[in-house]
Design an enzyme around this catalytic site. Structure first.
Site, mmCIF file in Angstrom:
data_model
loop_
_atom_site.group_PDB
_atom_site.id
_atom_site.type_symbol
_atom_site.label_atom_id
_atom_site.label_comp_id
_atom_site.label_asym_id
_atom_site.label_seq_id
_atom_site.Cartn_x
_atom_site.Cartn_y
_atom_site.Cartn_z
ATOM 1 N N LYS A 13 -16.562 95.383 5.854
ATOM 2 C CA LYS A 13 -16.637 96.775 6.300
ATOM 3 C C LYS A 13 -18.074 97.249 6.466
ATOM 4 O O LYS A 13 -18.336 98.093 7.308
ATOM 5 C CB LYS A 13 -15.823 97.708 5.397
ATOM 6 C CG LYS A 13 -16.231 97.749 3.950
ATOM 7 C CD LYS A 13 -15.267 98.625 3.194
ATOM 8 C CE LYS A 13 -15.736 98.867 1.766
ATOM 9 N NZ LYS A 13 -16.103 97.629 1.011
ATOM 10 N N ARG A 88 -14.221 105.568 -3.294
ATOM 11 C CA ARG A 88 -13.650 104.375 -3.898
ATOM 12 C C ARG A 88 -12.606 104.730 -4.945
ATOM 13 O O ARG A 88 -12.012 103.826 -5.534
ATOM 14 C CB ARG A 88 -14.762 103.578 -4.570
ATOM 15 C CG ARG A 88 -15.220 102.358 -3.764
ATOM 16 C CD ARG A 88 -16.206 101.649 -4.637
ATOM 17 N NE ARG A 88 -16.530 100.305 -4.272
ATOM 18 C CZ ARG A 88 -17.572 99.969 -3.515
ATOM 19 N NH1 ARG A 88 -18.302 100.882 -2.942
ATOM 20 N NH2 ARG A 88 -17.857 98.703 -3.335
ATOM 21 N N ARG A 127 -22.369 85.085 0.842
ATOM 22 C CA ARG A 127 -23.195 86.222 1.283
ATOM 23 C C ARG A 127 -24.621 86.100 0.757
ATOM 24 O O ARG A 127 -24.842 85.647 -0.356
ATOM 25 C CB ARG A 127 -22.603 87.535 0.756
ATOM 26 C CG ARG A 127 -21.352 87.906 1.441
ATOM 27 C CD ARG A 127 -21.177 89.371 1.701
ATOM 28 N NE ARG A 127 -21.216 90.254 0.567
ATOM 29 C CZ ARG A 127 -20.622 91.451 0.576
ATOM 30 N NH1 ARG A 127 -19.942 91.839 1.637
ATOM 31 N NH2 ARG A 127 -20.712 92.236 -0.456
ATOM 32 N N ARG A 160 -26.561 88.457 -4.302
ATOM 33 C CA ARG A 160 -26.601 89.632 -5.177
ATOM 34 C C ARG A 160 -25.807 89.368 -6.448
ATOM 35 O O ARG A 160 -24.780 88.700 -6.399
ATOM 36 C CB ARG A 160 -25.996 90.848 -4.462
ATOM 37 C CG ARG A 160 -26.876 91.381 -3.382
ATOM 38 C CD ARG A 160 -26.319 92.592 -2.655
ATOM 39 N NE ARG A 160 -24.969 92.995 -2.966
ATOM 40 C CZ ARG A 160 -24.232 93.787 -2.183
ATOM 41 N NH1 ARG A 160 -24.733 94.255 -1.053
ATOM 42 N NH2 ARG A 160 -23.023 94.127 -2.514
ATOM 43 N N ARG A 171 -14.489 92.819 -9.346
ATOM 44 C CA ARG A 171 -14.534 93.838 -8.297
ATOM 45 C C ARG A 171 -13.201 93.926 -7.561
ATOM 46 O O ARG A 171 -12.758 94.997 -7.183
ATOM 47 C CB ARG A 171 -15.667 93.547 -7.311
ATOM 48 C CG ARG A 171 -17.035 93.666 -7.954
ATOM 49 C CD ARG A 171 -18.119 93.298 -6.990
ATOM 50 N NE ARG A 171 -18.325 94.320 -5.969
ATOM 51 C CZ ARG A 171 -18.989 94.119 -4.847
ATOM 52 N NH1 ARG A 171 -19.494 92.946 -4.571
ATOM 53 N NH2 ARG A 171 -19.152 95.098 -3.991
HETATM 54 P P1 AMP Z 1 -21.066 97.947 -2.252
HETATM 55 O O1 AMP Z 1 -22.386 97.561 -1.718
HETATM 56 O O2 AMP Z 1 -20.418 99.081 -1.482
HETATM 57 O O3 AMP Z 1 -20.123 96.789 -2.398
HETATM 58 O O4 AMP Z 1 -21.300 98.542 -3.734
HETATM 59 C C1 AMP Z 1 -21.863 97.770 -4.767
HETATM 60 C C2 AMP Z 1 -21.564 98.395 -6.119
HETATM 61 O O5 AMP Z 1 -22.084 99.734 -6.174
HETATM 62 C C3 AMP Z 1 -20.087 98.562 -6.459
HETATM 63 O O6 AMP Z 1 -19.529 97.376 -6.999
HETATM 64 C C4 AMP Z 1 -20.127 99.685 -7.482
HETATM 65 O O7 AMP Z 1 -20.571 99.247 -8.740
HETATM 66 C C5 AMP Z 1 -21.222 100.589 -6.903
HETATM 67 N N1 AMP Z 1 -20.652 101.588 -5.966
HETATM 68 C C6 AMP Z 1 -20.871 101.690 -4.631
HETATM 69 N N2 AMP Z 1 -20.185 102.711 -4.092
HETATM 70 C C7 AMP Z 1 -19.485 103.272 -5.125
HETATM 71 C C8 AMP Z 1 -18.559 104.347 -5.217
HETATM 72 N N3 AMP Z 1 -18.182 105.056 -4.140
HETATM 73 N N4 AMP Z 1 -18.051 104.631 -6.450
HETATM 74 C C9 AMP Z 1 -18.415 103.942 -7.548
HETATM 75 N N5 AMP Z 1 -19.251 102.909 -7.521
HETATM 76 C C10 AMP Z 1 -19.784 102.552 -6.322
#
Ligand code: AMP
Length: 213
Positions: A13, A88, A127, A160, A171
């Site tokens: 996404k 989320r 990734r 990462r 996750r």
């Molecule tokens: P992402 O890059 O979107 O996969 O986000 C990486 C990490 O950031 C996630 O695994 C969460 O720990 C945190 N995170 C990102 N967006 C949110 C959100 N909307 N609510 C809570 N945690 C978030």
């Protein structure tokens, strides 16, 4: 145009959100990127968020919502945005909904990029990310020109912490428990559209542009 991207971590996404942002001229707003930028700059917010991110857990709603509402209140978001990684949780979606309703506004589409768990685990271990400029790659599907080096800024690419296999499993569990209910939430609002995220990136994008027009 206000768009939300839904889908499991690693569903692609983020890549689609960047392509949408470019084609439709709206900012790509990723809460994950905002947190990572804060971690890199050693801010208080970054230190707080890192505790959760490193374990594959969600950052608490209160903190996340504040960051997001600040970001979408900025000038460049006036004509719309693509939200990637937010909301989320149902409470996050409700806060966003209330904030938009107050402005007489609403989300136009929530696009669910649908990919089964087994594909996700395979994808995420490939990734690679640039922590300097935020570019992302995949060793099979979107390799950088030179192995391990970012095409855009020349920095070293890394896996990462939150893409490591044990974190990915956490996750996914968190996704099913806390984020998947949003699919119903947006379906009830009549704005949910689902695309098959197992297709090649360009085909997923074609399906999305078919929806957005
Ligand atoms: P992402 O890059 O979107 O996969 O986000 C990486 C990490 O950031 C996630 O695994 C969460 O720990 C945190 N995170 C990102 N967006 C949110 C959100 N909307 N609510 C809570 N945690 C978030």
């Amino acid at each position: 145009m206000k768009i939300i991207m839904l889908g499991a971590p690693g569903a692609g996404k983020g890549t689609q959100a960047k392509m949408i942002a470019e084609k439709y001229g709206v900012p790509h707003v990723s809460t994950g990127d905002i947190f990572r930028a804060n971690i890199k700059n050693g801010t208080q917010l970054g230190m707080e968020a890192k505790k959760y991110m490193d374990q594959g857990l969600l950052v608490p709603d209160e903190l996340t919502v504040r960051i997001l509402l600040d970001r979408v209140a900025q000038d460049d978001c006036k004509n719309g945005y693509v939200l990637d990684g937010f909301p989320r949780t149902i409470p996050q979606a409700q806060v966003l909904d209330e904030a938009l309703t107050k402005l007489g506004d609403k989300i136009d589409y929530a696009i669910d990029v649908d990919v089964p768990d087994e594909n996700i685990i395979r994808r995420m271990s490939g990734r690679r990310a640039c922590l300097t400029c935020g570019a992302t790659y995949h060793i099979e599907h979107i390799p950088p020109k030179k192995e391990g080096i970012c095409d855009k800024c020349g920095s070293e690419l890394v896996l990462r912490d939150d893409d490591k296999p044990e974190t990915v499993k956490n996750r996914l569990a968190v996704y099913h428990e806390q984020t998947q209910p949003l699919i119903d939430f947006y379906e009830k609002k009549g704005v949910l559209r689902t695309v098959d995220g197992t297709l090649p990136m360009e085909e997923v994008f074609a399906a999305i542009t078919g929806i957005l027009g």
